[in-house]
Design a protein around this motif. Structure first.
Motif, mmCIF file in Angstrom:
data_model
loop_
_atom_site.group_PDB
_atom_site.id
_atom_site.type_symbol
_atom_site.label_atom_id
_atom_site.label_comp_id
_atom_site.label_asym_id
_atom_site.label_seq_id
_atom_site.Cartn_x
_atom_site.Cartn_y
_atom_site.Cartn_z
ATOM 1 N N SER A 197 70.563 37.392 79.332
ATOM 2 C CA SER A 197 71.006 36.096 79.864
ATOM 3 C C SER A 197 70.641 34.909 78.984
ATOM 4 O O SER A 197 71.270 33.846 79.092
ATOM 5 C CB SER A 197 70.425 35.881 81.268
ATOM 6 O OG SER A 197 69.008 35.789 81.212
ATOM 7 N N GLU A 198 69.648 35.077 78.128
ATOM 8 C CA GLU A 198 69.224 33.962 77.289
ATOM 9 C C GLU A 198 69.534 34.183 75.809
ATOM 10 O O GLU A 198 70.289 33.431 75.207
ATOM 11 C CB GLU A 198 67.726 33.714 77.482
ATOM 12 C CG GLU A 198 67.353 33.294 78.903
ATOM 13 C CD GLU A 198 67.945 31.958 79.310
ATOM 14 O OE1 GLU A 198 68.184 31.103 78.438
ATOM 15 O OE2 GLU A 198 68.179 31.760 80.520
ATOM 16 N N LEU A 199 68.960 35.239 75.226
ATOM 17 C CA LEU A 199 69.153 35.435 73.788
ATOM 18 C C LEU A 199 70.584 35.838 73.456
ATOM 19 O O LEU A 199 71.241 35.201 72.623
ATOM 20 C CB LEU A 199 68.166 36.473 73.265
ATOM 21 C CG LEU A 199 68.212 36.722 71.750
ATOM 22 C CD1 LEU A 199 67.940 35.424 70.984
ATOM 23 C CD2 LEU A 199 67.221 37.793 71.344
ATOM 24 N N HIS A 200 71.075 36.895 74.070
ATOM 25 C CA HIS A 200 72.431 37.370 73.816
ATOM 26 C C HIS A 200 73.442 36.240 74.064
ATOM 27 O O HIS A 200 74.310 35.964 73.234
ATOM 28 C CB HIS A 200 72.708 38.571 74.719
ATOM 29 C CG HIS A 200 74.002 39.256 74.458
ATOM 30 N ND1 HIS A 200 74.268 40.540 74.877
ATOM 31 C CD2 HIS A 200 75.149 38.862 73.841
ATOM 32 C CE1 HIS A 200 75.488 40.894 74.532
ATOM 33 N NE2 HIS A 200 76.044 39.879 73.902
ATOM 34 N N LYS A 201 73.308 35.590 75.197
ATOM 35 C CA LYS A 201 74.249 34.535 75.574
ATOM 36 C C LYS A 201 74.220 33.376 74.577
ATOM 37 O O LYS A 201 75.253 32.738 74.324
ATOM 38 C CB LYS A 201 73.905 34.034 76.975
ATOM 39 C CG LYS A 201 74.890 33.037 77.550
ATOM 40 C CD LYS A 201 74.495 32.653 78.970
ATOM 41 C CE LYS A 201 75.460 31.641 79.558
ATOM 42 N NZ LYS A 201 75.047 31.256 80.939
ATOM 43 N N ALA A 202 73.051 33.115 73.996
ATOM 44 C CA ALA A 202 72.931 31.984 73.069
ATOM 45 C C ALA A 202 73.727 32.192 71.789
ATOM 46 O O ALA A 202 74.024 31.229 71.070
ATOM 47 C CB ALA A 202 71.461 31.733 72.741
ATOM 48 N N PHE A 203 74.070 33.447 71.473
ATOM 49 C CA PHE A 203 74.907 33.715 70.301
ATOM 50 C C PHE A 203 76.391 33.454 70.574
ATOM 51 O O PHE A 203 77.188 33.380 69.633
ATOM 52 C CB PHE A 203 74.739 35.169 69.854
ATOM 53 C CG PHE A 203 73.500 35.442 69.060
ATOM 54 C CD1 PHE A 203 73.438 35.154 67.703
ATOM 55 C CD2 PHE A 203 72.381 35.994 69.664
ATOM 56 C CE1 PHE A 203 72.298 35.409 66.960
ATOM 57 C CE2 PHE A 203 71.231 36.265 68.933
ATOM 58 C CZ PHE A 203 71.186 35.970 67.583
#
Length: 204
Positions: free
Chosen positions: A103-109
């Motif tokens: 929800s945070e790292l993956h989505k930030a890409f």
């Protein structure tokens, strides 16, 4: 068991875990733009969401969403230790890590892979958001641990490896995150990671 994947996408994590488990499986490449698999099948008929990973189980069911796929796979062979037992704090920590990665790292890409190129201001904002999340991951390794949750490789590490490789792809580099870079190099030497990368055409 069949894994539907896109080379270098987050499905790489499930691909690595399948090799770690020593499970019999096949893979089928997906073009997520055309929504067709390499055999010409309509991928939306397999996974209506249209993205990878998706796994077709022996009984015919299809399971999607990386965090669910990774935990399911680990639980098929609990003796491997790729995921802690349910009901333990360690399992809650795994879920905590997987949720953050998804929800945070993956989505930030996401903005970097959007069809429309980012403007300068948009890119600066996207880089700032992504960097904050990478800073958190970097801090996790400050105590010298080998893997995200300690000294034993697990499914969260496979996910972080798949997503962490994108840092270079979006042009940021690892100068600010040397511990993450060391982690990625370490995981890349695992036989399962090498096998998955080779099968996906990501290494020679």
């Amino acid at each position: 068991m069949k894994l539907y994947y896109k080379p270098g996408a987050c499905s790489l994590a499930a691909h690595i875990v399948l090799h770690e488990l020593g499970t019999d499986f096949s893979i089928e490449r997906v073009d997520t733009d055309t929504k067709r698999t390499e055999t010409g099948a309509d991928f939306r008929a397999i996974n209506p969401k249209g993205y990878v990973p998706a796994i077709r189980l022996p009984q015919g069911d299809v399971l999607t969403e990386g965090a669910a796929v990774l935990q399911f796979l680990a639980d098929t062979r609990p003796e491997t230790g790729l995921a802690p037992q349910w009901g333990t704090l360690e399992r809650a920590r795994l879920i905590e890590a997987l949720n953050y990665l998804a929800s945070e790292l993956h989505k930030a890409f996401g903005p970097f892979f959007a069809p429309t190129p980012l403007g300068q201001a948009e890119r600066s904002g996207a880089e700032a958001r992504l960097s904050t999340r990478l800073d958190h991951i970097e801090a996790q390794f400050a105590d010298g641990r080998a893997y995200l949750l300690g000294e034993r490789f697990g499914v969260a590490d496979a996910y972080l490896f798949a997503v962490g490789r994108w840092v270079e792809a979006v042009g940021l580099g690892y100068a600010r995150w040397p511990r993450l870079a060391a982690f990625l190099a370490h995981v890349a030497e695992r036989p399962a990671a090498r096998a998955a990368l080779l099968a996906e055409g990501l290494t020679n």
